[in-house]
Structure formats: structure tokens, C-alpha cells
Write an enzyme that holds these catalytic residues in place. Structure first.
Site, PDB file in Angstrom:
ATOM      1  N   PRO A  95       0.822  -1.220   0.000  1.00 43.78           N
ATOM      2  CA  PRO A  95       0.000   0.000   0.000  1.00 43.78           C
ATOM      3  C   PRO A  95       0.856   1.270   0.000  1.00 43.78           C
ATOM      4  O   PRO A  95       0.364   2.347  -0.334  1.00 43.78           O
ATOM      5  CB  PRO A  95      -0.837  -0.113   1.272  1.00 43.78           C
ATOM      6  CG  PRO A  95      -0.307  -1.253   2.044  1.00 43.78           C
ATOM      7  CD  PRO A  95       0.562  -2.076   1.159  1.00 43.78           C
ATOM      8  N   GLU A 123       1.542  -6.526   7.297  1.00 41.72           N
ATOM      9  CA  GLU A 123       2.252  -5.938   8.450  1.00 41.72           C
ATOM     10  C   GLU A 123       3.587  -5.316   8.072  1.00 41.72           C
ATOM     11  O   GLU A 123       4.033  -4.375   8.715  1.00 41.72           O
ATOM     12  CB  GLU A 123       2.492  -6.966   9.562  1.00 41.72           C
ATOM     13  CG  GLU A 123       1.261  -7.364  10.322  1.00 41.72           C
ATOM     14  CD  GLU A 123       0.747  -8.712   9.881  1.00 41.72           C
ATOM     15  OE1 GLU A 123       0.681  -9.610  10.718  1.00 41.72           O
ATOM     16  OE2 GLU A 123       0.438  -8.876   8.682  1.00 41.72           O
ATOM     17  N   ARG A 161      -3.279  -8.307 -20.810  1.00 41.50           N
ATOM     18  CA  ARG A 161      -4.253  -7.975 -21.853  1.00 41.50           C
ATOM     19  C   ARG A 161      -3.762  -6.878 -22.800  1.00 41.50           C
ATOM     20  O   ARG A 161      -4.311  -6.691 -23.873  1.00 41.50           O
ATOM     21  CB  ARG A 161      -5.620  -7.634 -21.261  1.00 41.50           C
ATOM     22  CG  ARG A 161      -5.649  -6.459 -20.342  1.00 41.50           C
ATOM     23  CD  ARG A 161      -6.971  -6.409 -19.588  1.00 41.50           C
ATOM     24  NE  ARG A 161      -8.113  -6.394 -20.501  1.00 41.50           N
ATOM     25  CZ  ARG A 161      -8.426  -5.376 -21.294  1.00 41.50           C
ATOM     26  NH1 ARG A 161      -7.686  -4.286 -21.278  1.00 41.50           N
ATOM     27  NH2 ARG A 161      -9.463  -5.435 -22.085  1.00 41.50           N
ATOM     28  N   ASP A 176     -10.662   0.593 -24.649  1.00 45.30           N
ATOM     29  CA  ASP A 176     -10.894   0.480 -23.210  1.00 45.30           C
ATOM     30  C   ASP A 176     -11.094   1.827 -22.547  1.00 45.30           C
ATOM     31  O   ASP A 176     -10.571   2.835 -22.988  1.00 45.30           O
ATOM     32  CB  ASP A 176      -9.678  -0.163 -22.520  1.00 45.30           C
ATOM     33  CG  ASP A 176      -9.614  -1.650 -22.758  1.00 45.30           C
ATOM     34  OD1 ASP A 176     -10.569  -2.202 -23.307  1.00 45.30           O
ATOM     35  OD2 ASP A 176      -8.591  -2.234 -22.373  1.00 45.30           O
TER      36      ASP A 176
END
Ligand code: ADE
Length: 243
Positions: A95, A123, A161, A176
Site C-alpha cells: 500500500p 504488516e 491484456r 478500453d
């Protein structure tokens, strides 16, 4: 051929996720090869321990650096970033990384590329992995997963993709959402009337210029409503016409 290696303490997580649709076809066509490496195989002790308590104290466990260094060394022949084969990317999913967006996906999607993806546990992971091994620290969004494994699936899918030949001719990566900075336009198919909800009239008329203009307008409307920030960054005043 592109080669993607996923380094994880949960190799079974990946047993079937890459066996469907476009990813399966790309693997079968030899466009991409995906390998999964169990970090535990590189643990030094007999308990195959891959984490330990943090120096300095505190809650939770930290992933040890040694098994990860050994795994990278096994895959690349070296654990020195400067000595990686040209074009190799070693990604740590965390993150605390650069947010993944379509531009970064495109940058990672190299038909002859090599990517190692290290799945961290939430963690934490010994910082020496980032300092010495990793070329890209990437987050798939501002939320916390319990580990990098789901993020590895997301990133792998998005990368594959975009490889040449990965999509059939019925779909196109150029069309897209995000390929021109805004959402895709809304789509409808049979039946024309479903429980009183009608397909917009313009789509039934066969006037291609009119349909094109309508789609563009709807795409911009919806993007503005849901993701105003994208509109501000996109060239919507002088739009490239979508194919
Ligand atoms: N690991 C835990 N949370 C993550 C996130 N948001 N992106 C990538 N890896 C993660």
C-alpha cells in the site's frame, strides 16, 4: 515471450486464477509465461520461517529479507539490482507504493519483458528488500489488503491484456476505458425492451456519426459525474474520435 514470476508465501492462491479467459489464452498461445515461487522454499531454518518480530519492538510480524533475496537470486542469477538482465522489473506490491494506473500498466507491459512480483504481507517487509532488490514499489489503490496476492492477480491481468495478440479481434485495448483518459461509453444489447427499460433510440438508427457523438457525450458525462479528476486531466475539449 513475456515472463512473469510471482514470489509468495501462498503459492496455492494462484493455482487456478490464471486459467480463465484472456490470460489462459495468452499462456496457451505462448505470449506469456507465469511462474509462481514459494518464498518458503528459500527459508534457511527447518521451520521454514519467513517472518520475525520487528527490531525496535511493536505489533505484528515482519517478512524476513533473506528468503526473498535467495528467491530473487535463484530466478535472476543475482540479487544485485545493477546486474539484473536488461529490462527486468522487480515489483514490490505494497500500500506504500506508486498507484497503479493504465499508464504504469502500459509501461510494464513489454512483450519480451521479465517481471518479478513480490507479494508482501500487510504488516510489513524488511526494508532491505526495497533498498536492494526492488525497481518498482506499486499499490493497486488506497486501501489495505492482507497481502499482495490479490494485487498480483490484478496487475498481471492488466499487463497481459495489453500484450500484442493477447486480445481477440472482437475486443480492442484501444477502446478500453482510460486508454484516452476517460471512461468507456455505455453499451446495450438484446432485448430492446427489458422490463420497460428501452435501449436509447440513437443506437438503433444506424447513423454512425450520430452514434459516435452520442457515445462520446455519454462517456464524458459519466466520467464527469463519477471521476471529475479524470476530466480535468483528459483532452475532452478536442477529443480524439474513438474507433
Ligand atoms: N498489499 C496490501 N495492500 C496493498 C495494496 N493496496 N496494493 C498492493 N499491495 C498491497
Amino acid at each position: 515471450m513475456m515472463r512473469i514470476d510471482i514470489l509468495t508465501i501462498f503459492p496455492e492462491f494462484f493455482t487456478e486464477v490464471f486459467d480463465f479467459g484472456i490470460i489462459r489464452r495468452a499462456r496457451e498461445a505462448g505470449i506469456v509465461e507465469i511462474g509462481v515461487t514459494d518464498i518458503r522454499d528459500f527459508a534457511a531454518d527447518k521451520h521454514r520461517k519467513t517472518d520475525d518480530r520487528p527490531f525496535g519492538g511493536g505489533e505484528g510480524m515482519v517478512m524476513k529479507c533473506e528468503p526473498i533475496f535467495l528467491a530473487v537470486e535463484d530466478l535472476l542469477g543475482t540479487a544485485e539490482r545493477e546486474e539484473y538482465p536488461a529490462g527486468t522489473r522487480v515489483v514490490l506490491l505494497t500500500p506504500q507504493g506508486r498507484p497503479l494506473d493504465q499508464a504504469l500498466v502500459k509501461d510494464l507491459s513489454d512483450e519480451d519483458g521479465r517481471i518479478l512480483i513480490i507479494c508482501g504481507r500487510y504488516e510489513g517487509i524488511d526494508e532491505r528488500v526495497s533498498e536492494a532488490l526492488v525497481t518498482d514499489e506499486i499499490s493497486i489503490g488506497d486501501y489495505v489488503l492482507s497481502g499482495g496476492e490479490p494485487a498480483a492477480v490484478v496487475m498481471t491481468d492488466a499487463i497481459i491484456r495489453l500484450l500484442p495478440e493477447a486480445l481477440g479481434n472482437e475486443s480492442s485495448a484501444e477502446r478500453d476505458s482510460f486508454s484516452d483518459g476517460i471512461f468507456d461509453f455505455p453499451n446495450y444489447t438484446q432485448p430492446r425492451n427489458f422490463r420497460g427499460m428501452e435501449v436509447p433510440e440513437v443506437l438503433l438508427g444506424g447513423n454512425h456519426a450520430e452514434i459516435e457523438a452520442w457515445r462520446r457525450e455519454k462517456a464524458i458525462d459519466k466520467t464527469r459525474k463519477i471521476r471529475k479528476d479524470l476530466i480535468e486531466g483528459a483532452a475532452v475539449e478536442d477529443p480524439p474520435i474513438k474507433k
